[in-house]
Design a protein around this motif. Structure first.
Motif, mmCIF file in Angstrom:
data_model
loop_
_atom_site.group_PDB
_atom_site.id
_atom_site.type_symbol
_atom_site.label_atom_id
_atom_site.label_comp_id
_atom_site.label_asym_id
_atom_site.label_seq_id
_atom_site.Cartn_x
_atom_site.Cartn_y
_atom_site.Cartn_z
ATOM 1 N N ALA A 1 -12.319 43.384 3.042
ATOM 2 C CA ALA A 1 -12.036 44.098 4.292
ATOM 3 C C ALA A 1 -10.733 43.586 4.883
ATOM 4 O O ALA A 1 -10.364 42.421 4.704
ATOM 5 N N ASP A 2 -10.049 44.476 5.582
ATOM 6 C CA ASP A 2 -8.878 44.098 6.357
ATOM 7 C C ASP A 2 -9.379 43.703 7.740
ATOM 8 O O ASP A 2 -9.719 44.560 8.563
ATOM 9 N N LEU A 3 -9.501 42.416 7.959
ATOM 10 C CA LEU A 3 -10.029 41.832 9.197
ATOM 11 C C LEU A 3 -11.551 41.900 9.248
ATOM 12 O O LEU A 3 -12.202 41.253 8.438
ATOM 13 N N PHE A 4 -12.156 42.709 10.124
ATOM 14 C CA PHE A 4 -13.555 42.543 10.488
ATOM 15 C C PHE A 4 -14.526 43.274 9.570
ATOM 16 O O PHE A 4 -14.234 44.371 9.091
ATOM 17 N N PRO B 1 -22.293 36.154 16.994
ATOM 18 C CA PRO B 1 -22.103 35.185 18.078
ATOM 19 C C PRO B 1 -20.846 34.328 17.910
ATOM 20 O O PRO B 1 -20.354 33.753 18.881
ATOM 21 N N LEU B 2 -20.340 34.240 16.665
ATOM 22 C CA LEU B 2 -19.130 33.464 16.423
ATOM 23 C C LEU B 2 -18.268 34.199 15.407
ATOM 24 O O LEU B 2 -18.744 34.600 14.335
ATOM 25 N N VAL B 3 -16.996 34.386 15.751
ATOM 26 C CA VAL B 3 -16.027 35.022 14.854
ATOM 27 C C VAL B 3 -14.820 34.090 14.758
ATOM 28 O O VAL B 3 -14.174 33.805 15.764
ATOM 29 N N VAL B 4 -14.531 33.626 13.550
ATOM 30 C CA VAL B 4 -13.488 32.630 13.317
ATOM 31 C C VAL B 4 -12.340 33.276 12.554
ATOM 32 O O VAL B 4 -12.564 34.060 11.626
ATOM 33 N N CYS B 5 -11.112 32.938 12.943
ATOM 34 C CA CYS B 5 -9.945 33.455 12.229
ATOM 35 C C CYS B 5 -8.816 32.433 12.257
ATOM 36 O O CYS B 5 -8.504 31.882 13.315
ATOM 37 N N ASN B 6 -8.244 32.184 11.099
ATOM 38 C CA ASN B 6 -7.076 31.319 10.966
ATOM 39 C C ASN B 6 -5.948 32.176 10.391
ATOM 40 O O ASN B 6 -5.679 32.153 9.194
ATOM 41 N N PRO B 7 -5.264 32.962 11.229
ATOM 42 C CA PRO B 7 -4.227 33.869 10.720
ATOM 43 C C PRO B 7 -2.964 33.116 10.355
ATOM 44 O O PRO B 7 -2.806 31.931 10.702
ATOM 45 N N PRO B 8 -2.027 33.767 9.657
ATOM 46 C CA PRO B 8 -0.718 33.128 9.420
ATOM 47 C C PRO B 8 -0.077 32.742 10.748
ATOM 48 O O PRO B 8 -0.175 33.465 11.732
ATOM 49 N N LEU C 1 -2.602 38.416 13.596
ATOM 50 C CA LEU C 1 -2.971 37.805 14.870
ATOM 51 C C LEU C 1 -3.292 38.873 15.904
ATOM 52 O O LEU C 1 -4.335 38.831 16.577
ATOM 53 N N ARG C 2 -2.404 39.853 16.041
ATOM 54 C CA ARG C 2 -2.633 40.896 17.043
ATOM 55 C C ARG C 2 -3.840 41.763 16.677
ATOM 56 O O ARG C 2 -4.602 42.179 17.551
ATOM 57 N N GLY C 3 -4.034 42.015 15.384
ATOM 58 C CA GLY C 3 -5.193 42.795 14.960
ATOM 59 C C GLY C 3 -6.498 42.078 15.244
ATOM 60 O O GLY C 3 -7.487 42.699 15.668
ATOM 61 N N PHE C 4 -6.514 40.770 15.020
ATOM 62 C CA PHE C 4 -7.717 39.988 15.316
ATOM 63 C C PHE C 4 -8.036 40.029 16.803
ATOM 64 O O PHE C 4 -9.184 40.276 17.206
ATOM 65 N N LEU C 5 -7.021 39.768 17.623
ATOM 66 C CA LEU C 5 -7.259 39.764 19.069
ATOM 67 C C LEU C 5 -7.691 41.134 19.565
ATOM 68 O O LEU C 5 -8.624 41.254 20.373
ATOM 69 N N ALA C 6 -7.047 42.194 19.074
ATOM 70 C CA ALA C 6 -7.349 43.545 19.554
ATOM 71 C C ALA C 6 -8.767 43.977 19.205
ATOM 72 O O ALA C 6 -9.395 44.738 19.957
ATOM 73 N N GLY C 7 -9.294 43.505 18.067
ATOM 74 C CA GLY C 7 -10.618 43.942 17.641
ATOM 75 C C GLY C 7 -11.739 42.968 17.924
ATOM 76 O O GLY C 7 -12.914 43.262 17.648
#
Length: 398
Positions: A276-279, A285-292, A314-320
């Protein structure tokens, strides 16, 4: 990576061609000359700076020595590299006579990246033939079939031509995959085994942050790991008692690497992998992301783990994030502030993106990097690296 063809003339003047293999996506050299042990390093450097591919027909170990000689010339202080003023200007443009010292950190960064890219292009001009069975038809050539198979899949099909620099990178990746990378947060003997093309978790401080930050309420039932890579963070979460982790990535190599590490670490039953692209679907209850961490264009696929043009991930993670958080859940954003010290992204911009996404900052946990470049005063980006802080941002929906 789109297959292409490289063309040259053999010793008798007959036209020859083969599949061009370049992990970076670089095009095949337009001009290719046969080269062997009689080629002087200064001449080779001049030709490489001009973009001429040197298809090796001599001793394999001598080709390696020539590559080292070219690297010394490329890294020599201005005015000492062989090959003439034009070659020096091409190979080390940021240090050309009369060049101004960059006034801004962002200028220093872009000049550094340009120099790195030019150096890579120059050193990639020594080319090695590889047969369809992955044998190398050169004197004293090692058997690299295992490394080639890991990177390219089972042998078969066409013969190909590859940059010697890339071949040595394959060998290095093969060795890292065999011995693994120590992960103290998972135990004194724990190792993650990165595959070729998948970024290695050598920056242990961000792993420690995920291993020590208190879990939010309900997180032991389900967590998402976005852009899992080697699956190191998914494994940390599983070892912390999270019953089910859904780990996503869109790179087939990363998914294969993650599956291998989950099996090695004995947590394959607790972690589900998804392409998947992102989510993934649903909420956790917890979503973890270590983007470039650095908003710049990657020069090769493996650099996409470090460079993310326009902060897309980064922006895609925050937006979703808000729509994928369970009520009362947290998103953990693991991010270095190196881009801020380089003048590539401001803290105000990051906070604005967080606010626009309907998120708030619960807390931030910081740690100083421990990698060698942060203490290397000779590094062109030393000032930014010395000031760098890696943070785990605990985010919640407003």
């Amino acid at each position: 990576m789109t297959p292409s063809t490289i063309h040259w003339q053999d010793a008798s003047g007959q036209a020859q061609s083969a599949l061009w293999q370049a992990e970076s996506g670089a095009p095949a050299p337009r001009r290719v000359l046969l080269a062997d042990d009689t080629l002087a390093a200064d001449k080779a450097y001049r030709l490489a700076c001009e973009g001429t591919g040197l298809l090796w027909a001599g001793d394999f170990h001598n080709a390696r020595q020539l590559l080292q000689a070219l690297a010394r010339r490329a890294d020599a202080p201005r005015g000492r590299a062989a090959g003439g003023a034009k070659a020096r200007a091409r190979a080390r443009a940021p240090e050309a006579p009369g060049a101004q010292v960059p006034a801004l950190p962002s200028q220093a960064f872009h000049l550094h990246r340009q120099a790195q890219a030019q150096r890579a292009r120059t050193l990639s001009q020594i080319l090695i033939p590889v047969q369809a069975d992955y044998g190398i038809p050169l004197r004293r050539a090692p058997d690299l079939r295992a490394a080639f198979t890991e990177a390219w899949g089972a042998p078969g099909g066409e013969a190909r031509v590859v940059s010697l620099r890339e071949v040595l990178g394959l060998v290095g990746a093969h060795e890292w995959r065999k011995k693994g990378v120590p992960i103290p947060a998972l135990g004194p003997e724990a190792r993650i085994h990165p595959h070729y093309g998948v970024f290695s978790p050598v920056r242990g401080e961000y792993v420690d942050l995920v291993a020590t930050t208190p879990l939010p309420a309900g997180a032991k039932t389900l967590a998402f790991d976005i852009g899992t890579g080697t699956a190191v963070l998914a494994i940390v979460l599983a070892r912390r008692g999270v019953a089910r982790v859904v780990a996503t990535d869109q790179d087939p190599r990363a998914l294969a690497c993650a599956a291998d590490n989950l099996r090695r670490m004995g947590v394959a039953g607790e972690v589900a992998l998804q392409s998947a692209d992102l989510f993934p679907e649903g909420r956790a209850p917890l979503v973890v992301c270590n983007p470039p961490w650095v908003p710049a264009r990657a020069n090769s696929p493996i650099e996409r783990a470090v460079y993310d043009e326009d902060s897309r991930m980064l922006r895609g993670f925050l937006a979703g994030l808000a729509e994928h958080l369970a009520p009362g859940g947290e998103g953990w954003l693991i991010l270095s502030d190196l881009a801020e010290h380089l003048g590539l992204r401001s803290r105000a911009q990051l906070l604005e993106w967080i606010d626009q996404a309907g998120l708030r900052v619960v807390q931030r946990h910081d740690v100083k990097p421990r990698h060698g470049k942060s203490a290397d005063a000779q590094d062109p980006l030393h000032a930014a690296r010395a000031a760098e802080v890696t943070s785990l941002w605990r985010l919640a929906a407003v």
